[in-house]
Design a protein around this motif. Structure first.
Motif, mmCIF file in Angstrom:
data_model
loop_
_atom_site.group_PDB
_atom_site.id
_atom_site.type_symbol
_atom_site.label_atom_id
_atom_site.label_comp_id
_atom_site.label_asym_id
_atom_site.label_seq_id
_atom_site.Cartn_x
_atom_site.Cartn_y
_atom_site.Cartn_z
ATOM 1 N N UNK A 170 0.826 -1.206 0.000
ATOM 2 C CA UNK A 170 0.000 0.000 0.000
ATOM 3 C C UNK A 170 0.863 1.260 0.000
ATOM 4 N N UNK A 171 1.963 1.235 0.715
ATOM 5 C CA UNK A 171 2.867 2.378 0.677
ATOM 6 C C UNK A 171 3.583 2.457 -0.666
ATOM 7 N N UNK A 172 3.799 1.306 -1.295
ATOM 8 C CA UNK A 172 4.331 1.299 -2.662
ATOM 9 C C UNK A 172 3.334 1.962 -3.601
ATOM 10 N N UNK A 173 2.055 1.674 -3.422
ATOM 11 C CA UNK A 173 1.018 2.286 -4.256
ATOM 12 C C UNK A 173 0.984 3.794 -4.060
ATOM 13 N N UNK A 174 1.114 4.227 -2.823
ATOM 14 C CA UNK A 174 1.132 5.671 -2.552
ATOM 15 C C UNK A 174 2.334 6.325 -3.232
ATOM 16 N N UNK A 175 3.469 5.622 -3.248
ATOM 17 C CA UNK A 175 4.629 6.135 -3.959
ATOM 18 C C UNK A 175 4.367 6.250 -5.454
ATOM 19 N N UNK A 176 3.645 5.274 -6.012
ATOM 20 C CA UNK A 176 3.286 5.332 -7.429
ATOM 21 C C UNK A 176 2.368 6.506 -7.729
ATOM 22 N N UNK A 177 1.440 6.797 -6.826
ATOM 23 C CA UNK A 177 0.557 7.948 -6.999
ATOM 24 C C UNK A 177 1.353 9.247 -6.965
ATOM 25 N N UNK A 178 2.279 9.320 -6.040
ATOM 26 C CA UNK A 178 3.123 10.518 -5.934
ATOM 27 C C UNK A 178 3.917 10.731 -7.231
ATOM 28 N N UNK A 179 4.491 9.646 -7.740
ATOM 29 C CA UNK A 179 5.271 9.737 -8.975
ATOM 30 C C UNK A 179 4.400 10.146 -10.157
ATOM 31 N N UNK A 180 3.211 9.546 -10.256
ATOM 32 C CA UNK A 180 2.298 9.874 -11.349
ATOM 33 C C UNK A 180 1.893 11.342 -11.308
ATOM 34 N N UNK A 181 1.557 11.842 -10.139
ATOM 35 C CA UNK A 181 1.150 13.241 -10.000
ATOM 36 C C UNK A 181 2.304 14.176 -10.360
ATOM 37 N N UNK A 182 3.491 13.870 -9.859
ATOM 38 C CA UNK A 182 4.649 14.716 -10.138
ATOM 39 C C UNK A 182 4.971 14.735 -11.633
ATOM 40 N N UNK A 183 5.057 13.560 -12.251
ATOM 41 C CA UNK A 183 5.394 13.494 -13.674
ATOM 42 C C UNK A 183 4.364 14.211 -14.530
ATOM 43 N N UNK A 184 3.090 14.053 -14.170
ATOM 44 C CA UNK A 184 2.034 14.685 -14.966
ATOM 45 C C UNK A 184 2.122 16.209 -14.893
ATOM 46 N N UNK A 185 2.483 16.734 -13.745
ATOM 47 C CA UNK A 185 2.577 18.186 -13.576
ATOM 48 C C UNK A 185 3.896 18.752 -14.102
ATOM 49 N N UNK A 186 4.945 17.929 -14.086
ATOM 50 C CA UNK A 186 6.281 18.449 -14.376
ATOM 51 C C UNK A 186 6.780 18.164 -15.788
ATOM 52 N N UNK A 187 6.221 17.182 -16.474
ATOM 53 C CA UNK A 187 6.799 16.721 -17.741
ATOM 54 C C UNK A 187 6.955 17.851 -18.760
ATOM 55 N N UNK A 188 5.969 18.725 -18.877
ATOM 56 C CA UNK A 188 6.070 19.823 -19.848
ATOM 57 C C UNK A 188 7.159 20.809 -19.424
#
Length: 401
Positions: free
Chosen positions: A226-244
Motif C-alpha cells: 500500500x505504501x508502494x502504491x502511494x509512492x506510485x501515486x506521488x510519482x504519477x502526479x509529479x510526472x504529470x505536472x512536471x513533464x512539460x
C-alpha cells in the motif's frame, strides 16, 4: 441466582470493587432458540462512567456443548442451566462484548440469515465485528470465512457499502475485509488509504479494541504494497505536472526569452493552490487533498512568444488530476492469491496463470482494475513479475512509465 444478580445484590450493600463506584444495567433478554435450557449472561467491560451492561441470552445446552470452550465452562459449573461470560472483576478490559459474543453464539447455533436479521446481528458496530473474529479464533475450529463469511457480506452491505469512509474507519475495516476475503471491501479501503492517508500508511486496530495484537494482516499483504502504491501515486502526479516543464528546460530554453517566466508563473500558480512542490506538500497532505486543490488552479500570465502562449497549462493540470485519480484501484485479493508461489506449478504454468488476457489485468478478478493494481498486489518473486510485464502483452513497470 446468576452472577449478574449476585453482583447487583452485593452493590445494594457494600461496594463491589475499590475505586470508582460500579453499577450494572440490564439489557433485554435475547432468545436464540425456542427450546432453550441454558442462560448465558454476557457482561460487558466497564464503561468510562463505571457501568457494566449484562444481557441474558437463552441458548441450547446441547449446541453449546459442541464448543470445547463452552463445554469446559459448563463442566466446571455447579449450575448447568446458567453460565456467565465476561465480568472479570480483576480487569475492566476483559474483552467480551455482547455483539461479538452474539455473533459467535448465533453461528454456533446455525441460525438462519432471517433469524439473525430479526436479532439485529447485521447492524452491530465495527467493534463487534472485531470481537466476533477474536472469539471465533479463540474458541472455534474451521475457517472463519466458511462459517461467518455470509454474515459479514450482509453486514458490510448494510453498514459500510454506502457510507463515506474516514482514515480510521478504513484502517479498522482492512483486517475484517481481508479475513473474510471481501474483494470489493478490501479494494475500497486500500484505495481510500492510498489516496487519503497522510504520510506512511500503517495498519491499526479500532480505537478501544482490547483484543490481541496478533489480529493483523501480514505486512506483505497490506502495509508494504500500500505504501508502494502511494509512492506510485506521488510519482504519477509529479510526472504529470512536471513533464512539460522538464521538456522546456531540456530542449526548448534556447527558443525564446520568455520560457523562464512561463514556467515560473506556472509553478507559482501551483504553489498558490498549495500543490507544489509535490514532495513538500505531501509532508502534511494526502494525495487526494493535493489533487482536489488543483481544481483551483489558474494561469493568468500571457507569455511573449506564440509557442509559450500555446501551452495549455489548464489542460495539463486537468490531465494530472485524471491520471492520478485513475492510477490505482485498490489492492486485488484475487491477484494477491493468484500470484502467491505454488510449489506444484512450473514457472511456465505460474507465469501463464498470472499474465494479462487481451491486454487486461482483471479478467479473472472480482474487481475491475488496471496494471498498477496488479503490480502492487503481486505476492510472488519480483523477477517473475518483471518477466510477465515485458512479455508479448506486457507493459513497462509503473516506475518506468
Amino acid at each position: 441466582m446468576n452472577f449478574a444478580t449476585a453482583v447487583l445484590l452485593t452493590m445494594d450493600g457494600l461496594p463491589a470493587r475499590s475505586g470508582i463506584a460500579m453499577s450494572l444495567v440490564s439489557d433485554p433478554d435475547i432468545s436464540l432458540v425456542d427450546n432453550s435450557d441454558l442462560t448465558i449472561t454476557i457482561i460487558s467491560p466497564i464503561s468510562e462512567k463505571g457501568v457494566k451492561y449484562f444481557t441474558d441470552v437463552l441458548v441450547s445446552s446441547d449446541i453449546c456443548n459442541k464448543s470445547a470452550y463452552l463445554k469446559a465452562l459448563l463442566d466446571e459449573s455447579k449450575d448447568k442451566t446458567e453460565l456467565t461470560l465476561g465480568g472479570d472483576e480483576k480487569s475492566k478490559d476483559d474483552g467480551d462484548t455482547k455483539e461479538g459474543t452474539l455473533i459467535w453464539l448465533a453461528h454456533l447455533h446455525d441460525l438462519t440469515q432471517q433469524r439473525m436479521q430479526v436479532l439485529g446481528l447485521f447492524n452491530i458496530p465495527l467493534m463487534g465485528v472485531w470481537y466476533a473474529i477474536m472469539l471465533w479464533y479463540a474458541h472455534q475450529d474451521g475457517k472463519i470465512k466458511d462459517s461467518l463469511g455470509e454474515w459479514f457480506n450482509t453486514w458490510y452491505d448494510t453498514n459500510v457499502a454506502k457510507v463515506e469512509l474516514t482514515v480510521p474507519m478504513a484502517q479498522a475495516l482492512a483486517y475484517p475485509c481481508y479475513t473474510f476475503d471481501h474483494a470489493i471491501g478490501y479494494a475500497r479501503v486500500t484505495k481510500y488509504l492510498a489516496y487519503e492517508h497522510i504520510g506512511h500508511i500503517k495498519e491499526r486496530q479500532p480505537k478501544g479494541f482490547k483484543g490481541p495484537k496478533y489480529l493483523r494482516i501480514n505486512e506483505r499483504m497490506f502495509v508494504s504494497p500500500l505504501n508502494h502504491a502511494r509512492g506510485g501515486l506521488r510519482t504519477t502526479l509529479f510526472k504529470s505536472l512536471y513533464s512539460r516543464v522538464g521538456r522546456i528546460l531540456r530542449t526548448e530554453s534556447t527558443l525564446c526569452s520568455c520560457w523562464d517566466a512561463t514556467i515560473g508563473r506556472y509553478q507559482l500558480a501551483l504553489i498558490k493552490c498549495d500543490a507544489w512542490s509535490i514532495e513538500d506538500v505531501l509532508h502534511y497532505s494526502s494525495i487526494a487533498q493535493v489533487v482536489r486543490r488543483l481544481k483551483a488552479f489558474q494561469y493568468n500570465y500571457t507569455p511573449n512568444c506564440t509557442r509559450c502562449r500555446g501551452i495549455d497549462w489548464e489542460t495539463i493540470v486537468l490531465k494530472a488530476q485524471s491520471n492520478t485519480l485513475g492510477y490505482f484501484n485498490g489492492m486485488c485479493l484475487d491477484c494477491m492469491d493468484r500470484s502467491k508461489p505454488r510449489g506444484d506449478d512450473s514457472d511456465e504454468e505460474y507465469e501463464k496463470h498470472n499474465q494479462p488476457v487481451g491486454g487486461r489485468w482483471d479478467t479473472q478478478c472480482r474487481i475491475k482494475h488496471g496494471q498498477p493494481t496488479w503490480y502492487v498486489s503481486w505476492q510472488g518473486r519480483p523477477d517473475i513479475r518483471e518477466k510477465i510485464l515485458r512479455g508479448p502483452d506486457g507493459y513497462p513497470t509503473p516506475e518506468e512509465e
